[in-house]
Scaffold this motif. Structure first.
Motif, short mmCIF file in Angstrom:
data_model
loop_
_atom_site.label_atom_id
_atom_site.label_comp_id
_atom_site.label_asym_id
_atom_site.label_seq_id
_atom_site.Cartn_x
_atom_site.Cartn_y
_atom_site.Cartn_z
N ILE A 1 0.85 -1.18 0.00
CA ILE A 1 0.00 0.00 0.00
C ILE A 1 0.89 1.23 0.00
O ILE A 1 2.08 1.16 0.36
CB ILE A 1 -0.95 0.05 1.22
CG1 ILE A 1 -0.14 -0.04 2.53
CG2 ILE A 1 -1.98 -1.07 1.16
CD1 ILE A 1 -0.98 0.17 3.78
N GLY A 2 0.34 2.39 -0.40
CA GLY A 2 1.14 3.60 -0.39
C GLY A 2 0.32 4.84 -0.73
O GLY A 2 -0.87 4.74 -1.07
N PHE A 3 0.97 5.99 -0.64
CA PHE A 3 0.30 7.24 -0.98
C PHE A 3 1.35 8.28 -1.38
O PHE A 3 2.55 8.15 -1.07
CB PHE A 3 -0.54 7.78 0.19
CG PHE A 3 0.28 8.28 1.35
CD1 PHE A 3 0.72 9.60 1.40
CD2 PHE A 3 0.62 7.43 2.40
CE1 PHE A 3 1.48 10.08 2.46
CE2 PHE A 3 1.38 7.90 3.47
CZ PHE A 3 1.81 9.22 3.50
N SER A 4 0.89 9.34 -2.05
CA SER A 4 1.69 10.53 -2.33
C SER A 4 0.88 11.76 -1.97
O SER A 4 -0.32 11.82 -2.22
CB SER A 4 2.08 10.60 -3.81
OG SER A 4 3.02 9.62 -4.15
N PHE A 5 1.57 12.73 -1.39
CA PHE A 5 0.93 14.00 -1.02
C PHE A 5 1.77 15.14 -1.56
O PHE A 5 3.00 15.16 -1.37
CB PHE A 5 0.78 14.12 0.49
CG PHE A 5 0.27 15.46 0.93
CD1 PHE A 5 -1.01 15.89 0.58
CD2 PHE A 5 1.06 16.31 1.69
CE1 PHE A 5 -1.48 17.14 0.96
CE2 PHE A 5 0.60 17.55 2.09
CZ PHE A 5 -0.68 17.96 1.72
N SER A 6 1.12 16.07 -2.25
CA SER A 6 1.80 17.23 -2.83
C SER A 6 1.34 18.50 -2.12
O SER A 6 0.28 19.04 -2.42
CB SER A 6 1.49 17.35 -4.32
OG SER A 6 1.94 16.21 -5.02
N PRO A 7 2.11 19.01 -1.15
CA PRO A 7 1.72 20.27 -0.49
C PRO A 7 1.75 21.45 -1.45
O PRO A 7 1.00 22.40 -1.30
CB PRO A 7 2.76 20.42 0.62
CG PRO A 7 3.92 19.58 0.19
CD PRO A 7 3.36 18.45 -0.60
#
Length: 440
Positions: free
Chosen positions: A378-384
């Motif tokens: 599982i995983g995620f990406s976040f772009s502030p």
């Protein structure tokens, strides 16, 4: 006895064949790890240099940098004669850094640095299988300059030169406590050994070798993309390894030093393959927010028939050069992944891998406890901000187990009666990854 001890020392080098299934790194992107490490038919920007160089041709930034670190917390166990032995491994830390640049709208250039092979295993000095392996520490590094060209609006190709080198540090026992106790009993000594009487350490540096990583990618339409890539076989050659011996105590040294002394003076060379890898992939976008991907990886381990060892001393070469049978099989790795964009700044991922083993069950050795492995992720990406994203993932590796796996080892005190080590093996690993991507 001297000759037999040196033969055992030569056979110990076989564990430097850790350039195999258990040490082929499939954790080279914190982003893609969460998606089952798929990427052959995906446009990943600079990271495509590793998965499929052709994918970088679609990069829409002037400069893109990505970096990833993975910590591999691996655990293996072997049950022998009803006793379970566990490894005590330090975390391994494969990494990957990618820098891609825009040359023209349809031509991109870049360079990657990554660790295609690298891990370690530590069974301890005095477990029951010490004569097969005590510990291995393997590191391999690749620098890959790459060019990618979008030759048509829906077709791209790419190529990179893989410049690779590495190191190996191996320890194994030279004889069992039981064999030593038999020797002492024949001398009328009441002393017995419980620990491994003598062990050998072999260290070597693999010289720089060069291979190629090439690929192609085709957009069938707005929903379907297919890709293929090929990484060539390379031979990782240790040109002048160093051997040394350590003893359990002074008595073991006094009894064995005359026979083992030559090993301390021996240098060796050996050649180990980094097998060719052929990848096929397809990605599908049923809706703009969702990407589904499926990759198949074929690793040509069948070329790994034997490990050849040559002693550099003229005094030793004719007598002690070795051709050790490995007889690996080709291996398949199947990958499935999905990515969903919850918002323009937040993506979630999930994946699954099935990794088949190349290890021949007739030559099973605990330096790489080979078995088919299942790996959900599982995983995620976040772009502030638009130009920067943080990527994180977690990959779990579950071995299906290997029962009654056997390997012979030489009995240096009675060469006509080699020993056999038979055990039930299990493995698992947790692989968390963290990374980031910068775009300009």
């Amino acid at each position: 006895m001297t000759k037999k001890l040196l033969v055992v020392g030569a056979m110990a080098i076989a564990a430097s064949a850790a350039f195999a299934e258990g040490y082929q790194v499939n954790t080279l992107s914190a982003r893609q790890n969460g998606m089952g490490h798929t990427g052959v038919a995906q446009k990943l920007g600079a990271e495509s240099m590793i998965f499929n160089p052709a994918g970088m041709a679609w990069m829409d930034q002037n400069i893109e940098f990505s970096g990833s670190f993975t910590a591999i917390f691996a655990h293996a166990s072997a049950t022998y004669n009803g006793i379970k032995y566990n490894t005590d491994n330090n975390p391994s830390t494969p990494m990957a850094f990618n820098l891609g640049m825009n040359v023209y709208n349809n031509l991109k250039a870049g360079v990657s640095f990554y660790t295609p092979y690298g891990s370690g295993i530590n069974w301890g000095d005095n477990w029951a299988g010490a004569v097969l392996n005590q510990s291995v520490d393997l590191k391999a590094f690749t620098v890959q300059p790459t060019l990618a060209w979008q030759i048509l609006p829906n077709l791209s190709i790419g190529a990179g030169a893989m410049v690779t080198w590495g190191t190996v540090d191996l320890n194994k026992g030279l004889l069992t406590p039981e064999a030593m106790n038999g020797l002492l009993a024949s001398m009328g000594s009441p002393i017995t050994f419980e620990d491994t009487p003598a062990s050998i350490n072999l260290k070597g540096k693999a010289a720089v070798t060069v291979g190629i990583n090439v690929g192609a990618m085709w957009d069938i339409n707005q929903q379907w993309t297919v890709g293929a890539s090929y990484r060539s076989k390379m031979n990782l050659k240790v040109k002048k390894g160093e051997a040394s011996v350590r003893y359990a105590n002074d008595m073991a040294m006094s009894l064995l030093q005359n026979s083992v002394g030559l090993i301390n003076q021996a240098n060796f060379e050996a050649s180990m393959p980094a097998a060719s890898v052929l990848n096929f992939g397809v990605s599908y976008k049923p809706i703009n927010k969702l990407i589904l991907a499926f990759d198949v990886q074929f690793t040509g381990w069948k070329t790994y028939k034997e490990l050849n060892i040559h002693f550099l001393s003229d005094q030793l070469a004719d007598k002690f050069d070795q051709n050790l049978t490995k007889d690996y099989n080709d291996a398949w790795l199947f990958k499935l992944g999905a990515q969903y964009s919850i918002t323009s700044r937040f993506d979630i991922r999930a994946g699954f891998m099935v990794d088949t083993t190349p290890v021949n069950s007739d030559y099973y050795n605990p330096e790489t406890p080979g078995m088919t492995k299942l790996s959900p992720s599982i995983g995620f990406s976040f772009s502030p901000v638009k130009q920067f994203s943080v990527d994180a993932s977690l990959l779990y590796v579950a071995g299906l187990g290997k029962d009654n796996a056997s390997c012979q080892y030489p009995n240096i005190l009675n060469p006509s009666a080699p020993g056999t080590f038979t055990a039930n093996y299990s493995v698992y690993a947790w692989n968390p990854s963290i990374g980031c991507t910068l775009k300009f």
